[in-house]
Design an enzyme around this catalytic site. Structure first.
Site, short mmCIF file in Angstrom:
data_model
loop_
_atom_site.label_atom_id
_atom_site.label_comp_id
_atom_site.label_asym_id
_atom_site.label_seq_id
_atom_site.Cartn_x
_atom_site.Cartn_y
_atom_site.Cartn_z
N ASP A 58 2.41 -9.61 -10.85
CA ASP A 58 3.36 -9.94 -9.79
C ASP A 58 4.78 -9.64 -10.23
OD1 ASP A 58 4.62 -10.89 -7.56
OD2 ASP A 58 4.09 -12.98 -7.85
N ASP A 84 7.75 -4.42 -4.37
CA ASP A 84 6.92 -5.57 -4.71
C ASP A 84 5.47 -5.16 -4.93
OD1 ASP A 84 6.34 -8.35 -5.08
OD2 ASP A 84 5.51 -8.39 -3.05
#
Length: 472
Positions: A161, A359
């Site tokens: 992440d 992202d």
């Protein structure tokens, strides 16, 4: 390599590498791109029927030797877990629901950036490489890596992440834990060391508290109401036969939400607590396989050699959200024509809102409603002879491509300054149900702010590497 010196002595480059020269000046943007409908549909059928138990165990696969740096394999989720869905339509709807939760989380984080953070627990250089996999049915984070935790090391799958700064894993005894594939990590059999409240690592947490024994507790609450709370500790991590001692991380005792499958999260954000910084190797790159792929790719730490085919653009630092990766998108073209969008629409405002994030946990690229509506309308106007198919989930522009292969669709390209990143058709024409394909972009919810997010659909396939480089 193009480099830009940023504030706080950070150097940051966002790099796309291609198998052929795809960087073009704006004047040479192609008008159309070819979509191989049959190949895309075949991949959706294969991923639904794929049985992870039918292939060689991942941990015994041949070690990656393509780079001298430290590398881990990246796996998409379906290579690890049998999909519970009987058809691709339901699988796609589930992905989109989780993806919306992820976008809400990122937007809430950015919207809170202008407010003072409260440090309270409100919920209760060497080179290395590792493999990446995709994680599909267990939440919004899609790609997993496997590495060892503790002494002796026990192997666990964790989701990567770029939006998180804390690495954490579920620990036994666990008061509330979600289902994961690996057994729970047991600190009693390892080199687990609690961090005291007075430690520097504890002081750097955004949310923290002290236990009755004066040890540090951490907490993270995500925008979809997923949470993790537990002890903040140091542990030994083993990646690709490289051992890293005293890594500060969370030992989750209360964990709820959309993380099912992964044992935790490997935090790759911009922070001294994030994993790349803790191993004194803040440069990393990843190659993302197609979300429906049954093969693996890589997450790599260390110096990455670029090629003459690279498109580079500096990462932009947002002083209000310094842990996120922003890029300087300046425009979008459809069908070879630049859209009438001012570059200021993509800029970060003085308050820290706006901007364009990259992202690893968001699937579908989001733009502000203003930008998305212009992109969608121009794409529809440039699309000739393709029957429409209504909307599907968050997608509002879909087409029925039955008996059509290949299909020529309007090209889409991102502009970074004076260079163009031309997207292959399969990176924005997304299969959702049988022969239905949708334009793979969506609008950011109006109430959540003006941020844009480049998701993994636009990052995989043709890309050999996306490099995040931050250093002194």
């Amino acid at each position: 390599m193009v480099k830009s010196k940023l504030s706080f002595m950070f150097l940051a480059i966002f790099i796309f590498l291609f198998s052929s020269v795809l960087s073009r000046t704006i004047e040479k943007i192609p008008k159309t791109s070819v979509l191989d409908v049959s190949a895309s549909i075949q991949k959706t059928l294969e991923i639904i029927s794929f049985n992870p138990n039918s292939v060689q165990p991942l941990e015994s696969q041949q070690k990656i030797t393509t780079s001298p740096s430290l590398a881990l394999k990246l796996y998409s989720r379906e290579t690890l877990y049998k999909s519970p869905f009987k058809n691709y339509r339901d699988l796609t709807l589930s992905r989109l629901q989780h993806d919306s939760a992820r976008v809400n989380f990122l937007n809430q984080k950015v919207n809170l950036a202008t407010k003072e953070n409260e440090k309270s627990l409100g919920l209760m250089a060497m080179n290395i490489e590792t493999p990446i996999t995709s994680g599909l049915n267990q939440g919004s984070l899609q790609y997993f890596v496997r590495f060892g935790i503790g002494t002796p090391p026990k192997q666990f799958y964790t989701a990567i992440d770029t939006g998180s700064t804390i690495t954490w894993i579920q620990c036994a005894p666990c008061r509330e834990c979600y289902k994961q594939t690996d057994p729970l990590f047991d600190p009693a059999t390892s080199s687990y060391k609690p961090l005291p409240c007075a430690s520097q690592q504890c002081q750097e947490l955004q949310i923290s508290a002290c236990s009755s024994s004066n040890n540090c507790l951490y907490g993270v609450e995500y925008g979809d109401n997923s949470t993790t709370v537990g002890d903040f500790i140091t542990e030994t991590l083993t990646l690709d036969n490289s051992v890293f001692n005293n890594i500060a991380m969370g030992c989750g005792r209360n964990n709820t939400g959309l993380f099912v499958g992964a044992a935790g999260i490997l935090g790759l954000g911009l922070s001294s607590l994030a994993f790349p910084s803790q191993i004194n190797n803040p440069s990393f790159s990843y190659c993302l396989v197609d979300i429906d792929s049954t093969t693996s790719s890589t997450l790599e730490f260390g110096l990455i050699a670029t090629s003459n085919d690279a498109i580079t653009t500096p990462l932009i630092r947002n002083s209000k959200r310094p842990t996120k990766y922003y890029v300087g998108l300046t425009g979008i073209s459809v069908g070879g024509q630049m859209l009438p969008i001012s570059p200021s629409v993509f800029a970060i405002s003085p308050s820290g809102s706006g901007g364009v994030l990259v992202d690893s946990g968001t699937i579908v690229t989001r733009f502000t409603p203003e930008v998305y509506n212009i992109l969608r309308d121009e794409f529809v106007n440039a699309t000739q002879g393709l029957p429409t198919a209504g909307r599907f989930g968050l997608f509002d522009t879909c087409f029925n491509l039955t008996s059509r292969t290949p299909v020529r669709v309007p090209s889409v390209a991102f502009q970074f300054g004076n260079v163009s990143l031309d997207l292959p058709a399969k990176n924005y024409m997304v299969p959702v149900d049988n022969n239905v394909f949708c334009l793979g972009f969506a609008a950011t919810p109006v109430l959540l702010g003006s941020i844009s997010i480049i998701g993994t659909v636009q990052q995989h396939l043709y890309y050999e590497s996306v490099l995040m480089s931050v250093g002194p």
